[in-house]
Design a protein around this motif. Structure first.
Motif, mmCIF file in Angstrom:
data_model
loop_
_atom_site.group_PDB
_atom_site.id
_atom_site.type_symbol
_atom_site.label_atom_id
_atom_site.label_comp_id
_atom_site.label_asym_id
_atom_site.label_seq_id
_atom_site.Cartn_x
_atom_site.Cartn_y
_atom_site.Cartn_z
ATOM 1 N N UNK A 193 0.840 -1.208 0.000
ATOM 2 C CA UNK A 193 0.000 0.000 0.000
ATOM 3 C C UNK A 193 0.869 1.251 0.000
ATOM 4 N N UNK A 194 0.397 2.337 -0.649
ATOM 5 C CA UNK A 194 1.094 3.610 -0.478
ATOM 6 C C UNK A 194 1.251 3.893 1.012
ATOM 7 N N UNK A 195 2.445 4.258 1.431
ATOM 8 C CA UNK A 195 2.724 4.405 2.862
ATOM 9 C C UNK A 195 1.689 5.261 3.591
ATOM 10 N N UNK A 196 1.244 6.398 3.002
ATOM 11 C CA UNK A 196 0.259 7.213 3.727
ATOM 12 C C UNK A 196 -1.099 6.540 3.908
ATOM 13 N N UNK B 173 -1.258 -0.910 -13.600
ATOM 14 C CA UNK B 173 -1.347 0.475 -14.040
ATOM 15 C C UNK B 173 -0.830 1.390 -12.924
ATOM 16 N N UNK B 174 -0.503 2.627 -13.292
ATOM 17 C CA UNK B 174 -0.095 3.599 -12.285
ATOM 18 C C UNK B 174 -1.288 3.924 -11.384
ATOM 19 N N UNK B 175 -0.975 4.302 -10.140
ATOM 20 C CA UNK B 175 -2.059 4.652 -9.221
ATOM 21 C C UNK B 175 -2.096 6.163 -9.039
ATOM 22 N N UNK B 176 -3.246 6.740 -9.336
ATOM 23 C CA UNK B 176 -3.408 8.181 -9.192
ATOM 24 C C UNK B 176 -4.603 8.540 -8.340
ATOM 25 N N UNK B 177 -4.997 7.662 -7.442
ATOM 26 C CA UNK B 177 -6.142 7.917 -6.572
ATOM 27 C C UNK B 177 -5.747 8.689 -5.331
ATOM 28 N N UNK B 178 -6.593 8.593 -4.312
ATOM 29 C CA UNK B 178 -6.367 9.345 -3.073
ATOM 30 C C UNK B 178 -5.252 8.700 -2.263
ATOM 31 N N UNK B 179 -4.280 9.515 -1.863
ATOM 32 C CA UNK B 179 -3.181 9.072 -1.012
ATOM 33 C C UNK B 179 -3.092 10.027 0.171
ATOM 34 N N UNK B 180 -3.196 9.475 1.370
ATOM 35 C CA UNK B 180 -3.167 10.334 2.543
ATOM 36 C C UNK B 180 -4.342 11.296 2.591
ATOM 37 N N UNK B 181 -5.454 10.903 1.956
ATOM 38 C CA UNK B 181 -6.662 11.719 2.014
ATOM 39 C C UNK B 181 -6.796 12.727 0.894
ATOM 40 N N UNK B 182 -5.816 12.808 -0.022
ATOM 41 C CA UNK B 182 -5.934 13.773 -1.114
ATOM 42 C C UNK B 182 -5.404 13.177 -2.410
ATOM 43 N N UNK C 50 -9.357 0.555 -3.347
ATOM 44 C CA UNK C 50 -9.703 1.909 -2.923
ATOM 45 C C UNK C 50 -8.471 2.675 -2.426
ATOM 46 N N UNK C 51 -7.574 1.961 -1.729
ATOM 47 C CA UNK C 51 -6.407 2.606 -1.124
ATOM 48 C C UNK C 51 -5.168 2.542 -2.006
#
Length: 505
Positions: free
Chosen positions: A325-328, A363-372, A410-411
């Motif tokens: 998961x993205x660390x944030x 694919x690249x992830x461009x969703x919400x990270x750390x709430x934004x 989602x994350x």
């Protein structure tokens, strides 16, 4: 090398035969650390199980040339003889070099060196049309394109037959420190602080409860054990399991530091398969004590446990998933696991920011990270290991796994694909880069091979589909937890192959 070349020529000939007859085939390695349902038909496989030799180790160039079925413990044993170590060593001794390169393999040194595939500099591959080629990270555009495509390809671009990999200088011990943490936020914060400090060679963590855990750091050293730095081992039958020992130290609420022999540290999770062995004690109603762990040590190593897991059918009763998961976003995911599953311990392992490209062509992830939302995420990842029982009906088991996959998507997380996959095909291609991946397969004549999706999609277990009295008895035994467990142990002790189908007379 002559033996190796002869073996590769045989593999090439078999692949050419399948290519000319337009027969789909799969690569058989002889063992697996996957929990997916799988079986292989001997008539449509390319058998590479004999490619299990270390061809050379060069102290002058700090490299080793290795066939793909060399297991980690053999690689470590041979490199340490000349004072060297693989930069990334997977925690289970039987995980192979090939599995680490074309699969997804990270460990507590991956925050520093990346996934195992990042330690490989050159690969020999038999393409799906039978051509034998070499690809490297420093080759030309075509060669480098194939080399990069092999990462996380799971054997769907060709048959891996050899790799050349980097090594690092070893030391006798790992100086291991256990840092207590008291919350999810504290754990993630401490994990990131220790990776950025620049002093550690190894960093991971274990959460024992919402308010209790340990971040564990390690440094290679030649220091001598003393009263200040006591020697600690984890590989002998009378030694305590690593996570049990770590939990006992956390209760002291102060940092503890020890010296651990390199081999004991690298394979510290082998006994008990992290903590999955604990559930075997509960299943058979055996007290989980140091004495019983000593008496049953033979059964509590990962080689035996994986065999028993497949034979018993327990992959239908346990959640066994690793997620990057993205660390944030890690804290939010761990909180979800706490509320939804209540499973502990949980494993935390920091990963370098190039890890995503080694995980099945996503694919690249461009969703919400750390709430934004702030463009494509290019930061560090953290692996969360979620392993434990899901005591429910099959319907509830599937629903829970589907909910976990939804939360992971989602994350912005990605699953290790050794675990069972419950995505639909449409969902799969929303996560993975179908266009780029398919263009690679076409370019290297690999369209006759299974895709990654073909290999990982969930299947009905063969025993469940088997008809007649034998199938009925197997299904009844599988639903009886005690009988299926005993059957798994019997099959593991007996040995033999649990992946290849038996030929019908």
């Amino acid at each position: 090398m002559d033996t190796h070349r002869s073996a590769v020529a045989t593999i090439s000939d078999r692949v050419k035969h399948f290519y000319s007859t337009k027969t789909a085939f799969r690569v058989y390695h002889g063992s697996t650390n996957s929990t997916r349902h799988a079986d292989f038909d001997p008539s449509t496989i390319v058998d590479v199980s004999a490619l299990n030799n270390i061809l050379s180790i060069s102290p002058s160039t700090l490299t080793a040339t290795v066939e793909p079925n060399v297991p980690m413990h053999v690689l470590v044993r041979e490199t340490t003889k000349v004072g060297l170590l693989p930069p990334v060593v997977m925690e289970f001794p039987a995980i192979t070099v090939g599995g680490g390169f074309i699969g997804t393999a990270g460990e507590s040194s991956s925050f520093k060196h990346g996934f195992f595939d990042r330690t490989v500099v050159e690969a020999e591959v038999v393409l799906a049309n039978g051509d034998v080629v070499n690809a490297s990270e420093k080759g030309g555009h075509e060669e480098k394109g194939l080399f990069e495509g092999l990462r996380g390809s799971f054997g769907t671009l060709g048959v891996l037959t050899c790799v050349k990999m980097r090594l690092v200088e070893m030391r006798r011990f790992v100086q291991v420190s256990y840092l207590p943490v008291t919350s999810f936020e504290h754990a993630v914060q401490t994990l990131q602080e220790e990776t950025k400090r620049g002093e550690a060679d190894y960093v991971d963590g274990v959460l024992f409860a919402k308010d209790s855990g340990a971040i564990v750091t390690g440094r290679l050293t030649d220091k001598t054990p003393s009263s200040i730095l006591p020697l600690r081992r984890f590989s002998r039958p009378w030694d305590e399991w690593f996570w049990v020992h770590a939990k006992s130290l956390v209760s002291k609420a102060v940092m503890t530091t020890e010296l651990v022999p390199v081999d004991d540290y690298l394979f510290r999770y082998d006994r008990g398969a992290f903590w999955m062995g604990m559930y075997a004690y509960k299943h058979f109603m055996v007290p989980f004590t140091r004495l019983t762990r000593f008496l049953l040590d033979y059964f509590m190593h990962t080689r035996i446990m994986y065999h028993a897991l497949h034979a018993s059918g327990y992959t239908d009763q346990y959640i066994i998933q690793d997620i990057a998961l993205p660390a944030p976003n890690t804290e939010a995911f761990v909180q979800w696991v706490h509320e939804k599953l209540g499973l502990y311990p949980l494993w935390l392992c920091p990963l370098r920011n190039d890890g995503r490209s080694s995980m099945g062509h996503p694919q690249e992830f461009g969703g919400a990270v750390g709430g934004k939302v702030d463009g494509v995420y290019e930061g560090e990842y953290i692996n969360v290991g979620v392993w434990g029982p899901c005591p429910s009906s099959q319907t509830e088991y599937l629903r829970t796994n589907r909910e976990l996959e939804d939360k992971v998507r989602e994350l912005g997380g990605l699953k290790w694909l050794y675990g069972r996959v419950f995505y639909t095909e449409d969902e799969w291609w929303q996560i993975y880069d179908k266009t780029t991946y398919n263009s690679l397969r076409q370019k290297y004549n690999a369209t006759s091979l299974p895709t990654i999706w073909d290999k990982v999609k969930d299947r009905v277990e063969a025993n469940d589909a088997e008809s007649g009295l034998t199938g009925l008895l197997k299904r009844k035994m599988k639903r009886n937890g005690l009988l299926s467990g005993l059957y798994g142990i019997y099959k593991a002790v007996r040995g033999g192959d649990y992946i290849l189908k038996q030929k019908k007379a």
